[in-house]
Write an enzyme that holds these catalytic residues in place. Structure first.
Site, mmCIF file in Angstrom:
data_model
loop_
_atom_site.group_PDB
_atom_site.id
_atom_site.type_symbol
_atom_site.label_atom_id
_atom_site.label_comp_id
_atom_site.label_asym_id
_atom_site.label_seq_id
_atom_site.Cartn_x
_atom_site.Cartn_y
_atom_site.Cartn_z
ATOM 1 N N LYS A 13 0.827 -1.221 0.000
ATOM 2 C CA LYS A 13 0.000 0.000 0.000
ATOM 3 C C LYS A 13 0.856 1.264 0.000
ATOM 4 O O LYS A 13 0.579 2.207 -0.738
ATOM 5 C CB LYS A 13 -0.943 0.026 1.224
ATOM 6 N N ARG A 88 -9.589 1.651 8.928
ATOM 7 C CA ARG A 88 -9.189 0.280 9.232
ATOM 8 C C ARG A 88 -10.256 -0.478 9.995
ATOM 9 O O ARG A 88 -10.031 -1.639 10.349
ATOM 10 C CB ARG A 88 -7.915 0.313 10.087
ATOM 11 N N ARG A 127 11.464 -7.480 4.891
ATOM 12 C CA ARG A 127 11.582 -6.044 5.154
ATOM 13 C C ARG A 127 12.170 -5.806 6.550
ATOM 14 O O ARG A 127 12.944 -4.871 6.752
ATOM 15 C CB ARG A 127 10.204 -5.384 5.054
ATOM 16 N N ARG A 133 11.758 -2.429 11.310
ATOM 17 C CA ARG A 133 10.551 -1.920 11.962
ATOM 18 C C ARG A 133 10.196 -2.819 13.133
ATOM 19 O O ARG A 133 10.122 -4.037 12.979
ATOM 20 C CB ARG A 133 9.401 -1.893 10.942
ATOM 21 N N ARG A 144 -1.163 -8.543 13.341
ATOM 22 C CA ARG A 144 -1.607 -7.510 12.387
ATOM 23 C C ARG A 144 -2.487 -8.114 11.305
ATOM 24 O O ARG A 144 -3.479 -7.516 10.885
ATOM 25 C CB ARG A 144 -0.388 -6.804 11.774
HETATM 26 P P1 ADP Z 1 0.894 -2.156 8.056
HETATM 27 O O1 ADP Z 1 -0.193 -1.898 7.064
HETATM 28 O O2 ADP Z 1 2.081 -2.841 7.471
HETATM 29 O O3 ADP Z 1 0.423 -2.838 9.308
HETATM 30 P P2 ADP Z 1 0.973 0.671 8.883
HETATM 31 O O4 ADP Z 1 2.161 1.540 8.808
HETATM 32 O O5 ADP Z 1 -0.191 1.007 8.010
HETATM 33 O O6 ADP Z 1 1.526 -0.780 8.536
HETATM 34 O O7 ADP Z 1 0.440 0.574 10.384
HETATM 35 C C1 ADP Z 1 1.305 0.290 11.457
HETATM 36 C C2 ADP Z 1 0.529 0.382 12.771
HETATM 37 O O8 ADP Z 1 0.046 1.722 12.963
HETATM 38 C C3 ADP Z 1 -0.722 -0.484 12.864
HETATM 39 O O9 ADP Z 1 -0.428 -1.817 13.247
HETATM 40 C C4 ADP Z 1 -1.514 0.266 13.941
HETATM 41 O O10 ADP Z 1 -1.023 0.006 15.231
HETATM 42 C C5 ADP Z 1 -1.216 1.727 13.616
HETATM 43 N N1 ADP Z 1 -2.234 2.268 12.693
HETATM 44 C C6 ADP Z 1 -2.028 2.697 11.419
HETATM 45 N N2 ADP Z 1 -3.176 3.121 10.862
HETATM 46 C C7 ADP Z 1 -4.146 2.963 11.803
HETATM 47 C C8 ADP Z 1 -5.554 3.197 11.848
HETATM 48 N N3 ADP Z 1 -6.233 3.681 10.785
HETATM 49 N N4 ADP Z 1 -6.216 2.919 12.994
HETATM 50 C C9 ADP Z 1 -5.576 2.450 14.043
HETATM 51 N N5 ADP Z 1 -4.265 2.175 14.083
HETATM 52 C C10 ADP Z 1 -3.540 2.425 12.974
#
Ligand code: ADP
Length: 187
Positions: A13, A88, A127, A133, A144
């Site tokens: 994404k 989400r 990654r 990370r 996740r």
């Molecule tokens: P990925 O899609 O690989 O899990 P992201 O960078 O999108 O990585 O998200 C990393 C973390 O950030 C998520 O596991 C969550 O804890 C937090 N996060 C990101 N976007 C949201 C959201 N819309 N609502 C709640 N938590 C979020």
């Protein structure tokens, strides 16, 4: 273009959001990136978000929704945006509609990048070795993906019902996936 990107962690994404943003001259807005920047900068928001991120759980809606409302009201988002990682869960999807209604606008597309959980797990572990990370460990990746399946995946039906869903296969070369995306987007 006002679009959101759906798809499991590791589907690409972030990469595709940046490419779409460049193509349309609009910002790519990643809630994960904003949270990580806040966590690294030691802000209050970052401190509150960090424990959830490290556990692979969603940051509470109260924090996330306020942050997104604020970001979408910035001038650079007026002409459009690609949202990566938001909404989400169904509550966030409802909130996004409300935020956009308040800004007198609405979504054009909900793009789902599909990818097998086995494939994305392998990508994320790879990654992890490069980017380090802290939430790219095997246990947290599993959580996740579970959170994605339970909370986020149902949004595809929600957007399909509104005629906004665009599905794109996320397996293949990065350029190939970008081409598929552009071809699948509404005019
Ligand atoms: P990925 O899609 O690989 O899990 P992201 O960078 O999108 O990585 O998200 C990393 C973390 O950030 C998520 O596991 C969550 O804890 C937090 N996060 C990101 N976007 C949201 C959201 N819309 N609502 C709640 N938590 C979020």
């Amino acid at each position: 273009m006002r679009a959101i990107l759906l798809g499991p962690p590791g589907a690409g994404k972030g990469t595709q959001a940046a490419r779409l943003a460049e193509r349309f001259g609009i910002p790519a807005i990643s809630t994960g990136d904003i949270f990580r920047a806040n966590a690294n900068g030691g802000t209050e928001l970052g401190k509150q978000a960090q424990e959830f991120m490290l556990a692979g759980q969603l940051v509470p809606d109260s924090l996330t929704n306020a942050m997104v409302r604020d970001r979408l009201a910035q001038p650079d988002a007026a002409a459009g945006f690609v949202l990566d990682g938001y909404p989400r869960n169904p509550e966030q999807a409802v909130e996004l509609d409300a935020v956009l209604a308040d800004l007198d606008t609405k979504l054009d597309a909900a793009i789902e990048i599909t990818a097998d959980f086995d494939v994305v797990t392998a990508r994320l572990l790879k990654r992890a070795a490069i980017e380090g990370r802290p939430d790219d460990t095997e246990d947290v990746i599993r959580t996740r993906l579970e959170v994605y399946a339970a909370s986020t995946a149902p949004l595809t039906a929600f957007y399909a019902g509104r005629g906004l869903l665009v599905q794109v296969d996320g397996i293949g070369e990065i350029d190939e996936v970008t081409d598929r995306l552009i071809a699948a987007l509404p005019d």
